[in-house]
Design a protein around this motif. Structure first.
Motif, PDB file in Angstrom:
ATOM      1  N   GLU A  33     -68.246 -21.057 -31.143  1.00  0.00           N
ATOM      2  CA  GLU A  33     -69.296 -21.116 -32.169  1.00  0.00           C
ATOM      3  C   GLU A  33     -69.665 -19.710 -32.636  1.00  0.00           C
ATOM      4  O   GLU A  33     -70.376 -19.554 -33.622  1.00  0.00           O
ATOM      5  N   ASN A  34     -69.203 -18.708 -31.911  1.00  0.00           N
ATOM      6  CA  ASN A  34     -69.489 -17.318 -32.234  1.00  0.00           C
ATOM      7  C   ASN A  34     -68.730 -16.954 -33.513  1.00  0.00           C
ATOM      8  O   ASN A  34     -67.491 -16.907 -33.534  1.00  0.00           O
ATOM      9  N   GLY A  35     -69.469 -16.683 -34.581  1.00  0.00           N
ATOM     10  CA  GLY A  35     -68.865 -16.395 -35.878  1.00  0.00           C
ATOM     11  C   GLY A  35     -67.939 -15.191 -35.863  1.00  0.00           C
ATOM     12  O   GLY A  35     -66.882 -15.205 -36.505  1.00  0.00           O
ATOM     13  N   THR A  36     -68.315 -14.164 -35.125  1.00  0.00           N
ATOM     14  CA  THR A  36     -67.480 -12.964 -35.034  1.00  0.00           C
ATOM     15  C   THR A  36     -66.148 -13.286 -34.370  1.00  0.00           C
ATOM     16  O   THR A  36     -65.087 -12.895 -34.866  1.00  0.00           O
ATOM     17  N   LEU A  37     -66.208 -14.008 -33.246  1.00  0.00           N
ATOM     18  CA  LEU A  37     -64.971 -14.384 -32.553  1.00  0.00           C
ATOM     19  C   LEU A  37     -64.137 -15.352 -33.384  1.00  0.00           C
ATOM     20  O   LEU A  37     -62.910 -15.234 -33.441  1.00  0.00           O
ATOM     21  N   LYS A  38     -64.791 -16.305 -34.036  1.00  0.00           N
ATOM     22  CA  LYS A  38     -64.089 -17.270 -34.880  1.00  0.00           C
ATOM     23  C   LYS A  38     -63.291 -16.541 -35.962  1.00  0.00           C
ATOM     24  O   LYS A  38     -62.103 -16.809 -36.155  1.00  0.00           O
ATOM     25  N   ASP A  39     -63.943 -15.607 -36.636  1.00  0.00           N
ATOM     26  CA  ASP A  39     -63.257 -14.825 -37.676  1.00  0.00           C
ATOM     27  C   ASP A  39     -62.111 -13.994 -37.085  1.00  0.00           C
ATOM     28  O   ASP A  39     -61.031 -13.904 -37.663  1.00  0.00           O
ATOM     29  N   SER A  91     -67.379 -20.917 -22.313  1.00  0.00           N
ATOM     30  CA  SER A  91     -66.059 -21.162 -22.887  1.00  0.00           C
ATOM     31  C   SER A  91     -65.509 -19.924 -23.595  1.00  0.00           C
ATOM     32  O   SER A  91     -64.299 -19.722 -23.628  1.00  0.00           O
ATOM     33  N   GLU A  92     -66.371 -19.097 -24.172  1.00  0.00           N
ATOM     34  CA  GLU A  92     -65.891 -17.879 -24.827  1.00  0.00           C
ATOM     35  C   GLU A  92     -65.205 -16.964 -23.818  1.00  0.00           C
ATOM     36  O   GLU A  92     -64.147 -16.416 -24.096  1.00  0.00           O
ATOM     37  N   GLU A  93     -65.799 -16.845 -22.645  1.00  0.00           N
ATOM     38  CA  GLU A  93     -65.189 -16.009 -21.616  1.00  0.00           C
ATOM     39  C   GLU A  93     -63.831 -16.570 -21.202  1.00  0.00           C
ATOM     40  O   GLU A  93     -62.863 -15.828 -21.051  1.00  0.00           O
ATOM     41  N   ALA A  94     -63.733 -17.886 -21.058  1.00  0.00           N
ATOM     42  CA  ALA A  94     -62.463 -18.518 -20.694  1.00  0.00           C
ATOM     43  C   ALA A  94     -61.420 -18.297 -21.787  1.00  0.00           C
ATOM     44  O   ALA A  94     -60.260 -18.000 -21.496  1.00  0.00           O
ATOM     45  N   LEU A  95     -61.814 -18.444 -23.048  1.00  0.00           N
ATOM     46  CA  LEU A  95     -60.885 -18.225 -24.158  1.00  0.00           C
ATOM     47  C   LEU A  95     -60.396 -16.781 -24.186  1.00  0.00           C
ATOM     48  O   LEU A  95     -59.211 -16.521 -24.413  1.00  0.00           O
ATOM     49  N   LEU A  96     -61.309 -15.853 -23.943  1.00  0.00           N
ATOM     50  CA  LEU A  96     -60.930 -14.438 -23.950  1.00  0.00           C
ATOM     51  C   LEU A  96     -59.977 -14.116 -22.803  1.00  0.00           C
ATOM     52  O   LEU A  96     -59.001 -13.387 -22.990  1.00  0.00           O
ATOM     53  N   LYS A  97     -60.244 -14.679 -21.628  1.00  0.00           N
ATOM     54  CA  LYS A  97     -59.354 -14.451 -20.487  1.00  0.00           C
ATOM     55  C   LYS A  97     -57.949 -14.980 -20.783  1.00  0.00           C
ATOM     56  O   LYS A  97     -56.961 -14.329 -20.470  1.00  0.00           O
ATOM     57  N   GLU A  98     -57.871 -16.154 -21.383  1.00  0.00           N
ATOM     58  CA  GLU A  98     -56.568 -16.722 -21.725  1.00  0.00           C
ATOM     59  C   GLU A  98     -55.885 -15.919 -22.817  1.00  0.00           C
ATOM     60  O   GLU A  98     -54.663 -15.772 -22.816  1.00  0.00           O
ATOM     61  N   THR A  99     -56.663 -15.398 -23.744  1.00  0.00           N
ATOM     62  CA  THR A  99     -56.096 -14.562 -24.800  1.00  0.00           C
ATOM     63  C   THR A  99     -55.511 -13.291 -24.191  1.00  0.00           C
ATOM     64  O   THR A  99     -54.402 -12.874 -24.553  1.00  0.00           O
ATOM     65  N   ILE A 100     -56.214 -12.700 -23.263  1.00  0.00           N
ATOM     66  CA  ILE A 100     -55.721 -11.502 -22.577  1.00  0.00           C
ATOM     67  C   ILE A 100     -54.424 -11.812 -21.839  1.00  0.00           C
ATOM     68  O   ILE A 100     -53.445 -11.056 -21.930  1.00  0.00           O
ATOM     69  N   ARG A 101     -54.390 -12.933 -21.159  1.00  0.00           N
ATOM     70  CA  ARG A 101     -53.183 -13.323 -20.428  1.00  0.00           C
ATOM     71  C   ARG A 101     -52.009 -13.498 -21.399  1.00  0.00           C
ATOM     72  O   ARG A 101     -50.899 -13.009 -21.154  1.00  0.00           O
ATOM     73  N   GLY A 102     -52.266 -14.164 -22.510  1.00  0.00           N
ATOM     74  CA  GLY A 102     -51.220 -14.378 -23.501  1.00  0.00           C
ATOM     75  C   GLY A 102     -50.715 -13.083 -24.118  1.00  0.00           C
ATOM     76  O   GLY A 102     -49.506 -12.908 -24.321  1.00  0.00           O
ATOM     77  N   GLU A 103     -51.625 -12.168 -24.405  1.00  0.00           N
ATOM     78  CA  GLU A 103     -51.219 -10.894 -25.005  1.00  0.00           C
ATOM     79  C   GLU A 103     -50.449 -10.038 -24.008  1.00  0.00           C
ATOM     80  O   GLU A 103     -49.492  -9.361 -24.381  1.00  0.00           O
ATOM     81  N   ASN A 104     -50.845 -10.070 -22.745  1.00  0.00           N
ATOM     82  CA  ASN A 104     -50.074  -9.344 -21.718  1.00  0.00           C
ATOM     83  C   ASN A 104     -48.645  -9.882 -21.644  1.00  0.00           C
ATOM     84  O   ASN A 104     -47.691  -9.102 -21.552  1.00  0.00           O
ATOM     85  N   ASN A 105     -48.499 -11.205 -21.707  1.00  0.00           N
ATOM     86  CA  ASN A 105     -47.159 -11.808 -21.699  1.00  0.00           C
ATOM     87  C   ASN A 105     -46.364 -11.385 -22.934  1.00  0.00           C
ATOM     88  O   ASN A 105     -45.171 -11.079 -22.840  1.00  0.00           O
ATOM     89  N   LEU A 138     -54.935  -6.453 -27.566  1.00  0.00           N
ATOM     90  CA  LEU A 138     -55.305  -6.578 -26.159  1.00  0.00           C
ATOM     91  C   LEU A 138     -56.542  -5.740 -25.846  1.00  0.00           C
ATOM     92  O   LEU A 138     -57.482  -6.216 -25.195  1.00  0.00           O
ATOM     93  N   LYS A 139     -56.577  -4.527 -26.337  1.00  0.00           N
ATOM     94  CA  LYS A 139     -57.738  -3.654 -26.127  1.00  0.00           C
ATOM     95  C   LYS A 139     -58.990  -4.249 -26.767  1.00  0.00           C
ATOM     96  O   LYS A 139     -60.081  -4.225 -26.181  1.00  0.00           O
ATOM     97  N   GLU A 140     -58.842  -4.790 -27.978  1.00  0.00           N
ATOM     98  CA  GLU A 140     -59.985  -5.389 -28.680  1.00  0.00           C
ATOM     99  C   GLU A 140     -60.525  -6.598 -27.926  1.00  0.00           C
ATOM    100  O   GLU A 140     -61.744  -6.756 -27.768  1.00  0.00           O
ATOM    101  N   VAL A 141     -59.618  -7.447 -27.446  1.00  0.00           N
ATOM    102  CA  VAL A 141     -60.050  -8.656 -26.739  1.00  0.00           C
ATOM    103  C   VAL A 141     -60.717  -8.286 -25.427  1.00  0.00           C
ATOM    104  O   VAL A 141     -61.720  -8.900 -25.032  1.00  0.00           O
ATOM    105  N   LYS A 142     -60.219  -7.268 -24.750  1.00  0.00           N
ATOM    106  CA  LYS A 142     -60.879  -6.799 -23.526  1.00  0.00           C
ATOM    107  C   LYS A 142     -62.282  -6.301 -23.827  1.00  0.00           C
ATOM    108  O   LYS A 142     -63.211  -6.519 -23.028  1.00  0.00           O
ATOM    109  N   ALA A 143     -62.479  -5.667 -24.971  1.00  0.00           N
ATOM    110  CA  ALA A 143     -63.818  -5.218 -25.371  1.00  0.00           C
ATOM    111  C   ALA A 143     -64.726  -6.411 -25.638  1.00  0.00           C
ATOM    112  O   ALA A 143     -65.903  -6.406 -25.252  1.00  0.00           O
ATOM    113  N   PHE A 144     -64.200  -7.448 -26.280  1.00  0.00           N
ATOM    114  CA  PHE A 144     -64.981  -8.680 -26.497  1.00  0.00           C
ATOM    115  C   PHE A 144     -65.372  -9.289 -25.162  1.00  0.00           C
ATOM    116  O   PHE A 144     -66.491  -9.789 -24.992  1.00  0.00           O
ATOM    117  N   GLU A 145     -64.436  -9.265 -24.201  1.00  0.00           N
ATOM    118  CA  GLU A 145     -64.695  -9.855 -22.893  1.00  0.00           C
ATOM    119  C   GLU A 145     -65.849  -9.143 -22.196  1.00  0.00           C
ATOM    120  O   GLU A 145     -66.688  -9.771 -21.562  1.00  0.00           O
TER     121      GLU A 145
END
Length: 148
Positions: A33-39, A91-105, A138-145
């Motif tokens: 629901e976070n508009g910044t993350l959604k964008d 859920s935002e934290e979970a999404l960010l963690k999964e995004t980090i995992r995906g970007e590392n892969n 990856l750096k940006e998503v870690k900052a969001f996290e």
């Protein structure tokens, strides 16, 4: 197997991973629901869509056929993200963690292909540019996290 077919097969694997990432970012956007993350997630989905087009064009330049669609592993990962975001209190934290995992892969997959000997300069330039963007993401998503 001729060299162009070998490289095209590796690029097709990377293309499928980009399809997966695009679909994953769209899913992440749908689950916040976070508009910044959604964008942000929507921009990253578009970016991966664009990556795919660059890779498809490179495959076609070798006279080979690009793959279409996501992978079974990617589909399973998105299903897991969907379930986890539904049951996780943050859920935002979970999404960010999964995004980090995906970007590392993704970073590891790009590096593997870039280590191929005799990679054509055009392919190398495209992949290095995309890798650099993924590393920045990856750096940006870690900052969001950290902010989540």
């Amino acid at each position: 197997m001729k060299f162009t077919e070998k490289i095209s097969n590796k690029l097709n694997e990377l293309l499928t991973k980009n399809y997966d990432a695009e679909a994953g970012y769209k899913l992440a956007s749908d689950h916040t629901e976070n508009g910044t993350l959604k964008d942000y997630f929507n921009r990253k989905a578009k970016e991966r869509y664009d990556f795919g087009h660059h890779i498809k064009n490179e495959i076609k330049a070798y006279g080979e056929t690009p793959d279409k669609g996501t992978s079974l592993a990617g589909d399973a990962h998105r299903a897991w993200m969907n379930i986890k975001s539904t049951v996780t209190s943050n859920s935002e934290e979970a999404l960010l963690k999964e995004t980090i995992r995906g970007e590392n892969n993704a970073i590891e997959e790009y590096k593997t292909i870039l280590n191929e000997p005799h990679l054509p300069p055009t392919t190398e330039a495209i992949l290095k540019n995309q890798l650099s963007t993924i590393e920045s993401t990856l750096k940006e998503v870690k900052a969001f996290e950290i902010m989540a």
